[in-house]
Design a protein around this motif. Structure first.
Motif, PDB file in Angstrom:
ATOM      1  N   SER A 100       0.834  -1.194   0.000  1.00  0.00           N
ATOM      2  CA  SER A 100       0.000   0.000   0.000  1.00  0.00           C
ATOM      3  C   SER A 100       0.871   1.247   0.000  1.00  0.00           C
ATOM      4  N   ALA A 101       0.323   2.333  -0.559  1.00  0.00           N
ATOM      5  CA  ALA A 101       1.011   3.623  -0.510  1.00  0.00           C
ATOM      6  C   ALA A 101       0.710   4.375   0.776  1.00  0.00           C
ATOM      7  N   ASP A 102      -0.151   3.834   1.618  1.00  0.00           N
ATOM      8  CA  ASP A 102      -0.442   4.416   2.929  1.00  0.00           C
ATOM      9  C   ASP A 102       0.696   4.026   3.877  1.00  0.00           C
ATOM     10  N   PRO A 103       1.516   4.971   4.313  1.00  0.00           N
ATOM     11  CA  PRO A 103       2.700   4.602   5.110  1.00  0.00           C
ATOM     12  C   PRO A 103       2.352   3.927   6.423  1.00  0.00           C
ATOM     13  N   ASP A 104       1.259   4.353   7.062  1.00  0.00           N
ATOM     14  CA  ASP A 104       0.875   3.719   8.327  1.00  0.00           C
ATOM     15  C   ASP A 104       0.455   2.273   8.096  1.00  0.00           C
ATOM     16  N   ARG A 105      -0.341   2.068   7.058  1.00  0.00           N
ATOM     17  CA  ARG A 105      -0.784   0.706   6.767  1.00  0.00           C
ATOM     18  C   ARG A 105       0.404  -0.167   6.369  1.00  0.00           C
ATOM     19  N   MET A 106       1.301   0.384   5.557  1.00  0.00           N
ATOM     20  CA  MET A 106       2.462  -0.396   5.135  1.00  0.00           C
ATOM     21  C   MET A 106       3.340  -0.736   6.326  1.00  0.00           C
ATOM     22  N   GLY A 107       3.455   0.198   7.255  1.00  0.00           N
ATOM     23  CA  GLY A 107       4.226  -0.071   8.467  1.00  0.00           C
ATOM     24  C   GLY A 107       3.634  -1.214   9.269  1.00  0.00           C
ATOM     25  N   ARG A 108       2.307  -1.231   9.404  1.00  0.00           N
ATOM     26  CA  ARG A 108       1.642  -2.324  10.130  1.00  0.00           C
ATOM     27  C   ARG A 108       1.834  -3.652   9.413  1.00  0.00           C
ATOM     28  N   GLU A 109       1.773  -3.614   8.078  1.00  0.00           N
ATOM     29  CA  GLU A 109       1.958  -4.844   7.315  1.00  0.00           C
ATOM     30  C   GLU A 109       3.360  -5.415   7.525  1.00  0.00           C
ATOM     31  N   ARG A 118      11.566  -3.650   8.969  1.00  0.00           N
ATOM     32  CA  ARG A 118      10.782  -2.422   8.833  1.00  0.00           C
ATOM     33  C   ARG A 118      11.671  -1.194   8.675  1.00  0.00           C
ATOM     34  N   ARG A 119      12.736  -1.082   9.467  1.00  0.00           N
ATOM     35  CA  ARG A 119      13.610   0.082   9.374  1.00  0.00           C
ATOM     36  C   ARG A 119      14.322   0.115   8.021  1.00  0.00           C
ATOM     37  N   GLU A 120      14.800  -1.054   7.581  1.00  0.00           N
ATOM     38  CA  GLU A 120      15.471  -1.115   6.280  1.00  0.00           C
ATOM     39  C   GLU A 120      14.519  -0.757   5.145  1.00  0.00           C
ATOM     40  N   PHE A 121      13.228  -1.017   5.344  1.00  0.00           N
ATOM     41  CA  PHE A 121      12.260  -0.697   4.302  1.00  0.00           C
ATOM     42  C   PHE A 121      12.199   0.808   4.053  1.00  0.00           C
ATOM     43  N   LEU A 122      12.283   1.595   5.101  1.00  0.00           N
ATOM     44  CA  LEU A 122      12.284   3.047   4.927  1.00  0.00           C
ATOM     45  C   LEU A 122      13.526   3.503   4.164  1.00  0.00           C
ATOM     46  N   GLU A 123      14.672   2.903   4.455  1.00  0.00           N
ATOM     47  CA  GLU A 123      15.891   3.233   3.720  1.00  0.00           C
ATOM     48  C   GLU A 123      15.759   2.820   2.252  1.00  0.00           C
ATOM     49  N   TYR A 124      15.136   1.678   2.032  1.00  0.00           N
ATOM     50  CA  TYR A 124      14.919   1.207   0.658  1.00  0.00           C
ATOM     51  C   TYR A 124      14.038   2.188  -0.110  1.00  0.00           C
ATOM     52  N   LEU A 125      12.942   2.626   0.497  1.00  0.00           N
ATOM     53  CA  LEU A 125      12.054   3.572  -0.176  1.00  0.00           C
ATOM     54  C   LEU A 125      12.766   4.885  -0.483  1.00  0.00           C
ATOM     55  N   PHE A 165      24.615  -1.809 -12.853  1.00  0.00           N
ATOM     56  CA  PHE A 165      25.397  -3.038 -12.918  1.00  0.00           C
ATOM     57  C   PHE A 165      25.125  -3.968 -11.732  1.00  0.00           C
ATOM     58  N   GLU A 166      24.073  -3.705 -11.003  1.00  0.00           N
ATOM     59  CA  GLU A 166      23.666  -4.566  -9.899  1.00  0.00           C
ATOM     60  C   GLU A 166      22.305  -5.146 -10.231  1.00  0.00           C
ATOM     61  N   SER A 167      22.128  -6.433 -10.028  1.00  0.00           N
ATOM     62  CA  SER A 167      20.832  -7.040 -10.342  1.00  0.00           C
ATOM     63  C   SER A 167      19.779  -6.595  -9.337  1.00  0.00           C
ATOM     64  N   ALA A 168      18.524  -6.654  -9.762  1.00  0.00           N
ATOM     65  CA  ALA A 168      17.421  -6.293  -8.864  1.00  0.00           C
ATOM     66  C   ALA A 168      17.422  -7.190  -7.636  1.00  0.00           C
ATOM     67  N   ASP A 169      17.662  -8.486  -7.819  1.00  0.00           N
ATOM     68  CA  ASP A 169      17.672  -9.417  -6.685  1.00  0.00           C
ATOM     69  C   ASP A 169      18.768  -9.061  -5.694  1.00  0.00           C
ATOM     70  N   ALA A 170      19.977  -8.797  -6.187  1.00  0.00           N
ATOM     71  CA  ALA A 170      21.072  -8.428  -5.289  1.00  0.00           C
ATOM     72  C   ALA A 170      20.779  -7.116  -4.566  1.00  0.00           C
ATOM     73  N   PHE A 171      20.175  -6.173  -5.274  1.00  0.00           N
ATOM     74  CA  PHE A 171      19.817  -4.888  -4.673  1.00  0.00           C
ATOM     75  C   PHE A 171      18.821  -5.091  -3.532  1.00  0.00           C
ATOM     76  N   HIS A 172      17.812  -5.918  -3.750  1.00  0.00           N
ATOM     77  CA  HIS A 172      16.805  -6.150  -2.712  1.00  0.00           C
ATOM     78  C   HIS A 172      17.414  -6.879  -1.513  1.00  0.00           C
ATOM     79  N   ARG A 173      18.334  -7.797  -1.756  1.00  0.00           N
ATOM     80  CA  ARG A 173      18.927  -8.550  -0.649  1.00  0.00           C
ATOM     81  C   ARG A 173      19.905  -7.692   0.155  1.00  0.00           C
ATOM     82  N   ARG A 174      20.332  -6.579  -0.391  1.00  0.00           N
ATOM     83  CA  ARG A 174      21.147  -5.641   0.401  1.00  0.00           C
ATOM     84  C   ARG A 174      20.340  -5.046   1.543  1.00  0.00           C
TER      85      ARG A 174
END
Length: 495
Positions: A100-109, A118-125, A165-174
């Motif tokens: 969801s684009a609702d940050p509160d809902r996404m946080g609960r999920e 959860r903390r890494e997700f904010l850095e990812y976004l 030069f980084e794959s999407a999978d490698a980027f997500h696993r970072r």
């Protein structure tokens, strides 16, 4: 008045036709099938109403831009309905995640699914948001007629900053350890017809659209949007011919002079190819051979009108087998039908209950398969139908599905080609793997003067980006014509 031929009646072709006509061109649009829309269309079976297109609509303002460039306002009958949940993802351990684009809902999920991420997700976004801004400024807003147009210092810095030069999978696993979250994010690679193990991390910025900007659905179905765009281009004087497949490109001394299509010769000053270049021998072999050798994926689709409801479904739903990443190896490396597919189930009745009679459901069930891989015909499709129904009934909460089917349409790659015009049913164009991501066809063909390109094989990522590619190609075509006219005038005057 300059004459343009647009080949292909999907979002890219319609957008380009609208823009060119507003710039004073006389435009003829030729579509090989009997209706417009390409793979973005609706299907009706009895009282059930389905949509083809397996991802939510993002960036609706890009569609509005098409109307502005045509010199008018957005069609007031066209409504993009925001989705509070962009997609719902189910896993075999019984858990699920609502994106969801609702940050509160996404946080609960995230707290429910994987609190340690959860903390890494904010850095990812934050990172994919920065990537999106770089792409928007240097690529979405600036038409690139040739690869050389991208060689400015600013454009190079923007390109370098989006992890090419980084794959999407490698980027997500970072960022994430939870394999369920990685599987969800890796799924965005499929939206550009690619594998997360081979596509650059650049594609990850698409997640920013869902998780920050939000997604939507076209109220009334995909055909409503295509009908509106058709009305727009017709109002601009564009001539539309359906059931008119292109048979060849007419070229004299390296310059396009028209096309052969539908058994006729159509003369033109410029031609915009807004359909898959693999659909005919109209490009130089060194271009087409590379494209045709690139893996492409299609889909196996079941449109099911079902006399029951399934309360666990949202509008867009995905079901992940264990070892979900195996699907991409089977599709792209082994080029075979996957044994552990991610199953997509579209349920538009969640957002619009009138898509099916009360107490019933219109379900679009899809798994990705290699393009052109149902050559054995109807028996092969029947086998995969039974296999997929077994998976849904036994593991994903669809008890009684098979016995409740009232209306049904089964589509493999061959049927999708007949329906949409995509060669071998390849709905996304060639996979954007490695260097090919940045070596896709530019808007302006290098070998044939007056030939231009648009569509998902130029700018993958959904109907809005396809429409943008049509606008970009129209801008470049018009600019080239103006510059050629200035040069000819200069020669006449001797200046």
């Amino acid at each position: 008045m300059k004459q343009a031929i647009v080949i292909g009646g999907g979002a890219a072709g319609l957008s380009a036709a609208a823009s060119l006509s507003a710039k004073g061109w006389n435009v003829t649009l030729l579509e090989k099938t009997d209706r417009l829309g390409g793979g973005f269309r609706s299907v009706r079976l009895g009282s059930y109403h389905f949509d083809l297109g397996f991802f939510p609509v993002t960036m609706p303002w890009m569609i509005e831009r098409v109307y502005r460039e045509a010199g008018t306002f957005m069609d007031p009958t066209l409504t993009f309905q925001p989705l509070d949940v962009c997609s719902r993802h189910f896993f075999q351990d019984g858990t699920w995640l609502d994106v969801s684009a609702d940050p509160d809902r996404m946080g609960r999920e995230l707290e429910k699914l994987s609190p340690e991420d959860r903390r890494e997700f904010l850095e990812y976004l934050n990172e994919v948001g920065r990537m999106y801004e770089a792409v928007e400024e240097h690529f979405l807003e600036r038409p690139a007629g040739a690869w050389s147009d991208l060689l400015s210092v600013k454009a190079f810095k923007a390109w370098w900053s989006v992890h090419p030069f980084e794959s999407a999978d490698a980027f997500h696993r970072r960022y994430f350890d939870d394999p369920r979250l990685v599987a969800v994010l890796n799924r965005y690679a499929a939206g550009v017809g690619s594998s997360p193990f081979d596509v650059p991390a650049t594609v990850s910025l698409i997640s920013y659209l869902d998780m920050v900007q939000g997604a939507c659905a076209v109220q009334g179905g995909h055909d409503v949007l295509i009908a509106s765009m058709e009305s727009l281009v017709r109002s601009r004087g564009v001539r539309i011919e359906t059931s008119c497949p292109m048979e060849g490109l007419l070229v004299e001394e390296g310059r396009v002079t028209g096309v052969r299509a539908g058994g006729e010769v159509w003369k033109a000053d410029a031609v915009l190819l807004a359909e898959d270049p693999g659909s005919g021998s109209v490009l130089p072999p060194e271009v087409t051979d590379a494209l045709l050798d690139t893996p492409r994926i299609s889909a196996f689709v079941m449109l099911l009108g079902v006399a029951r409801t399934f309360p666990h479904l949202h509008h867009h739903n995905l079901f992940y087998q264990d070892l979900a990443g195996r699907e991409y190896i089977e599709l792209f490396d082994q080029r075979e039908w996957p044994r552990s597919p991610v199953i997509y189930v579209g349920h538009p009745g969640f957002s619009e209950p009138d898509r099916a009679p009360e107490g019933k459901s219109a379900l679009c069930v899809m798994v990705h398969v290699p393009a052109g891989m149902n050559d054995s015909g109807s028996d092969d499709l029947a086998f995969h139908r039974e296999w997929l129904l077994d998976l849904l009934e036994s593991g994903w909460g669809f008890l009684g599905l098979r016995e409740s089917i009232e209306e049904e349409m089964i589509l493999g790659p061959r049927e999708l080609e007949e329906l949409t015009g995509a060669p071998d049913g390849a709905l996304y164009g060639p996979a954007a793997h490695g260097w090919r991501t940045f070596a896709r066809l530019p808007a302006r063909n290098r070998k044939v003067t007056g030939l231009y390109h648009a569509g998902p094989w130029v700018c993958p990522g959904g109907i809005s980006l396809s429409a943008v590619s049509g606008l970009h190609a129209a801008h470049i075509m018009h600019r080239d014509a103006e510059e050629a006219g200035i040069e000819r005038e200069a020669v006449k005057t001797g200046s």
